[in-house]
Design a protein around this motif. Structure first.
Motif, PDB file in Angstrom:
ATOM      1  N   PRO A  12       1.068  -1.221  -0.036  1.00 40.87           N
ATOM      2  CA  PRO A  12       0.202  -0.023   0.085  1.00 40.87           C
ATOM      3  C   PRO A  12       0.803   1.451   0.017  1.00 40.87           C
ATOM      4  O   PRO A  12       0.724   2.091  -0.695  1.00 40.87           O
ATOM      5  CB  PRO A  12      -0.891  -0.054   1.286  1.00 40.87           C
ATOM      6  N   GLU A  13       1.952   1.357   0.750  1.00 34.92           N
ATOM      7  CA  GLU A  13       2.835   2.258   0.844  1.00 34.92           C
ATOM      8  C   GLU A  13       3.267   2.795  -0.683  1.00 34.92           C
ATOM      9  O   GLU A  13       3.209   3.776  -1.265  1.00 34.92           O
ATOM     10  CB  GLU A  13       4.083   2.169   1.804  1.00 34.92           C
ATOM     11  N   LEU A  14       3.663   2.054  -1.420  1.00 38.84           N
ATOM     12  CA  LEU A  14       4.133   2.088  -2.856  1.00 38.84           C
ATOM     13  C   LEU A  14       3.192   2.653  -3.616  1.00 38.84           C
ATOM     14  O   LEU A  14       3.013   3.420  -4.592  1.00 38.84           O
ATOM     15  CB  LEU A  14       4.966   0.811  -3.398  1.00 38.84           C
ATOM     16  N   ARG A  15       1.830   1.819  -3.665  1.00 38.37           N
ATOM     17  CA  ARG A  15       0.830   2.235  -4.400  1.00 38.37           C
ATOM     18  C   ARG A  15       0.312   3.545  -4.114  1.00 38.37           C
ATOM     19  O   ARG A  15       0.124   4.243  -5.291  1.00 38.37           O
ATOM     20  CB  ARG A  15      -0.394   1.169  -4.229  1.00 38.37           C
ATOM     21  N   GLY A  16       0.228   4.174  -3.062  1.00 33.90           N
ATOM     22  CA  GLY A  16      -0.032   5.399  -2.645  1.00 33.90           C
ATOM     23  C   GLY A  16       1.230   6.306  -3.193  1.00 33.90           C
ATOM     24  O   GLY A  16       0.877   7.483  -3.890  1.00 33.90           O
ATOM     25  N   GLU A  17       2.388   6.109  -3.190  1.00 35.76           N
ATOM     26  CA  GLU A  17       3.433   6.977  -3.647  1.00 35.76           C
ATOM     27  C   GLU A  17       3.373   6.968  -5.066  1.00 35.76           C
ATOM     28  O   GLU A  17       3.716   8.140  -5.779  1.00 35.76           O
ATOM     29  CB  GLU A  17       4.704   6.688  -3.166  1.00 35.76           C
ATOM     30  N   LEU A  18       3.188   5.974  -5.687  1.00 35.79           N
ATOM     31  CA  LEU A  18       3.103   6.029  -7.178  1.00 35.79           C
ATOM     32  C   LEU A  18       1.967   6.739  -7.672  1.00 35.79           C
ATOM     33  O   LEU A  18       2.010   7.432  -8.747  1.00 35.79           O
ATOM     34  CB  LEU A  18       3.177   4.330  -7.708  1.00 35.79           C
ATOM     35  N   ALA A  19       0.864   6.367  -7.080  1.00 30.81           N
ATOM     36  CA  ALA A  19      -0.393   7.317  -7.695  1.00 30.81           C
ATOM     37  C   ALA A  19      -0.006   8.755  -7.464  1.00 30.81           C
ATOM     38  O   ALA A  19      -0.390   9.426  -8.451  1.00 30.81           O
ATOM     39  CB  ALA A  19      -1.770   6.850  -6.750  1.00 30.81           C
ATOM     40  N   ARG A  20       0.451   9.403  -6.468  1.00 27.64           N
ATOM     41  CA  ARG A  20       0.750  10.657  -6.291  1.00 27.64           C
ATOM     42  C   ARG A  20       1.914  11.175  -7.416  1.00 27.64           C
ATOM     43  O   ARG A  20       1.772  12.145  -7.939  1.00 27.64           O
ATOM     44  CB  ARG A  20       1.042  11.118  -4.873  1.00 27.64           C
ATOM     45  N   HIS A  21       2.773  10.221  -7.425  1.00 22.94           N
ATOM     46  CA  HIS A  21       4.059  10.589  -8.316  1.00 22.94           C
ATOM     47  C   HIS A  21       3.639  10.597  -9.793  1.00 22.94           C
ATOM     48  O   HIS A  21       4.016  11.511 -10.686  1.00 22.94           O
ATOM     49  CB  HIS A  21       5.054   9.496  -7.998  1.00 22.94           C
ATOM     50  N   LEU A  22       2.830   9.697 -10.072  1.00 24.15           N
ATOM     51  CA  LEU A  22       2.435   9.453 -11.549  1.00 24.15           C
ATOM     52  C   LEU A  22       1.505  10.538 -11.896  1.00 24.15           C
ATOM     53  O   LEU A  22       1.493  11.204 -13.042  1.00 24.15           O
ATOM     54  CB  LEU A  22       1.819   7.983 -11.841  1.00 24.15           C
ATOM     55  N   GLY A  23       0.752  11.159 -11.020  1.00 21.99           N
ATOM     56  CA  GLY A  23      -0.349  12.130 -11.133  1.00 21.99           C
ATOM     57  C   GLY A  23       0.206  13.479 -11.333  1.00 21.99           C
ATOM     58  O   GLY A  23       0.128  14.155 -12.059  1.00 21.99           O
ATOM     59  N   ARG A  24       1.272  13.702 -10.616  1.00 27.93           N
ATOM     60  CA  ARG A  24       2.145  14.902 -10.510  1.00 27.93           C
ATOM     61  C   ARG A  24       3.059  14.994 -11.569  1.00 27.93           C
ATOM     62  O   ARG A  24       3.200  16.033 -12.531  1.00 27.93           O
ATOM     63  CB  ARG A  24       3.025  15.160  -8.972  1.00 27.93           C
ATOM     64  N   LEU A  25       3.743  13.976 -11.920  1.00 26.84           N
ATOM     65  CA  LEU A  25       4.715  14.090 -12.960  1.00 26.84           C
ATOM     66  C   LEU A  25       4.345  13.725 -14.555  1.00 26.84           C
ATOM     67  O   LEU A  25       4.816  14.452 -15.532  1.00 26.84           O
ATOM     68  CB  LEU A  25       5.967  12.921 -12.489  1.00 26.84           C
ATOM     69  N   ARG A  26       3.416  12.857 -14.584  1.00 26.04           N
ATOM     70  CA  ARG A  26       2.899  12.309 -15.832  1.00 26.04           C
ATOM     71  C   ARG A  26       1.444  12.432 -16.072  1.00 26.04           C
ATOM     72  O   ARG A  26       0.988  12.256 -17.323  1.00 26.04           O
ATOM     73  CB  ARG A  26       3.236  10.737 -15.925  1.00 26.04           C
ATOM     74  N   GLY A  27       0.616  13.303 -15.250  1.00 29.21           N
ATOM     75  CA  GLY A  27      -0.713  13.434 -15.416  1.00 29.21           C
ATOM     76  C   GLY A  27      -1.618  12.238 -15.417  1.00 29.21           C
ATOM     77  O   GLY A  27      -2.748  12.335 -15.810  1.00 29.21           O
ATOM     78  N   VAL A  28      -1.148  11.151 -14.747  1.00 25.37           N
ATOM     79  CA  VAL A  28      -1.802   9.908 -14.661  1.00 25.37           C
ATOM     80  C   VAL A  28      -3.133  10.089 -13.742  1.00 25.37           C
ATOM     81  O   VAL A  28      -2.805  10.514 -12.622  1.00 25.37           O
ATOM     82  CB  VAL A  28      -1.012   8.757 -14.342  1.00 25.37           C
ATOM     83  N   SER A  29      -4.059   9.488 -14.263  1.00 25.13           N
ATOM     84  CA  SER A  29      -5.471   9.712 -13.420  1.00 25.13           C
ATOM     85  C   SER A  29      -5.680   8.377 -12.638  1.00 25.13           C
ATOM     86  O   SER A  29      -6.085   7.115 -13.330  1.00 25.13           O
ATOM     87  CB  SER A  29      -6.605  10.041 -14.167  1.00 25.13           C
ATOM     88  N   ALA A  30      -5.089   7.977 -11.569  1.00 21.74           N
ATOM     89  CA  ALA A  30      -5.177   6.781 -10.764  1.00 21.74           C
ATOM     90  C   ALA A  30      -5.168   7.158  -9.357  1.00 21.74           C
ATOM     91  O   ALA A  30      -4.414   8.280  -8.748  1.00 21.74           O
ATOM     92  CB  ALA A  30      -3.835   6.130 -11.114  1.00 21.74           C
ATOM     93  N   THR A  31      -6.139   6.292  -8.363  1.00 19.88           N
ATOM     94  CA  THR A  31      -5.880   6.133  -7.200  1.00 19.88           C
ATOM     95  C   THR A  31      -4.995   5.031  -6.657  1.00 19.88           C
ATOM     96  O   THR A  31      -4.654   4.295  -7.496  1.00 19.88           O
ATOM     97  CB  THR A  31      -7.337   5.987  -6.596  1.00 19.88           C
TER      98      THR A  31
END
Length: 337
Positions: A12-31
């Motif tokens: 869960p720690e990585l999934r949360g960080e990835l969702a935030r990182h990808l949204g900020r850096l790549r514009g990915v829409s994901a929870t």
């Protein structure tokens, strides 16, 4: 962590960080719940090839040219490969629409190996295609938006245009280390549940300690700092590459924006690509010709594909000096070979 089995979808720690990182850096829409951590893109593609037939999809369109190992991998997993041509605007969506494929694998941010970027018009057309055929787009963002072209900002993820139709795939192996078999998917719920069901039959999840280490890199900002340093280093190497091409391969051009870990060098029309590659090898330089990446190995346009990001500047100059020793610029009317 460490006393229980890994979570099937990822820590869960990585999934949360990835969702935030990808949204900020790549514009990915994901929870966080929409992110699946996998053992690299190869495992992601294996899972997708297992899920697609259950959706009535037995063909996967791929870019032509693309990595030849990717075509073999898809075929070996029981899915028919449908090559679709690529030009300077990315995949030809009209050509894709003329096939019977309902799923396509693309590298829109930095096409491998040509280096082209999927244009805004093609992006919109690709999304329209997916919706019209009730299909899926697999977006392989393999070099993580590594962009150091000062002329324009880097493109955001295609997934943001149609999160319900695009499976976004990323990996740590390109920007951190190829030995790090860690990747991720951002997928719609409908597909994510199917992917988890298939995965549960094959393994119990990705090793947890590496996931937690990457989560800390993301949380602390060290990953962002690493990307900035890598971009600065790649920019220097790219300039060295362009200069070496100018000096040693007159008439050749480096295609596409300054991005990623590789570049495609377009050779003058009529250049004997195979002879140039063979001559370089005799002089101790291993370089791939563009023909090696085409589905039919008959690319009309001669090219070289160069991994330059991890070479020292002097190494780039020395390599192209050796390549150029076997190069003679074709004269007028020489035609293609």
């Amino acid at each position: 962590p460490g006393t229980t089995r890994p979570h099937l979808a990822g820590e869960p720690e990585l999934r949360g960080e990835l969702a935030r990182h990808l949204g900020r850096l790549r514009g990915v829409s994901a929870t966080p719940s929409g992110v699946l951590v996998v053992g690299g893109f190869a495992q992601a593609l294996t899972l997708l090839c297992a899920v697609l037939p259950a959706l009535g999809i037995t063909e996967l369109a791929v870019e032509d040219p693309c990595h030849p190992g990717q075509r073999r991998f898809v075929r070996d997993n029981g899915v028919r490969v449908v090559p679709v041509p690529v030009d300077d605007e990315g995949i030809d969506v009209d050509a894709l629409g003329a096939t019977s494929a309902r799923a396509v694998l693309v590298t829109p941010a930095h096409q491998f190996p040509t280096g082209s970027v999927l244009s805004a018009g093609r992006r919109d057309a690709l999304v329209r295609w997916a919706r019209s055929v009730d299909g899926w787009i697999v977006e392989d963002d393999y070099d993580g938006g590594l962009w150091y072209d000062g002329r324009s900002p880097g493109p955001l993820a295609l997934q943001r245009l149609a999160p319900e139709r695009v499976v976004y795939a990323g990996t740590a192996s390109k920007v951190l280390d190829p030995g790090l078999r860690l990747g991720w998917l951002a997928a719609p719920d409908e597909l994510l549940h199917r992917l988890l069901h298939v995965r549960a039959r094959h393994d119990l999840g990705t090793e947890a300690f590496t996931q937690l280490a990457l989560a800390e890199l993301l949380r602390s900002g060290l990953f962002d700092r690493h990307l900035r340093r890598l971009s600065q280093r790649c920019a220097v190497r790219r300039r060295a590459l362009e200069e070496a091409v100018r000096i040693h391969l007159p008439g050749a051009t480096v295609r596409g924006p300054a991005a990623g870990l590789h570049a495609s060098v377009r050779l003058p029309e009529g250049t004997d690509e195979a002879a140039l590659v063979a001559g370089a090898l005799r002089r101790g330089v291993l370089v791939r010709g563009g023909t090696a990446f085409g589905a039919a190995r008959t690319r009309a346009e001669p090219a070289l594909v160069v991994g330059h990001a991890h070479l020292p500047r002097t190494g780039i100059a020395e390599a192209f000096h050796a390549i150029g020793a076997g190069f003679s610029r074709p004269g007028p009317g020489s035609g293609r070979r």
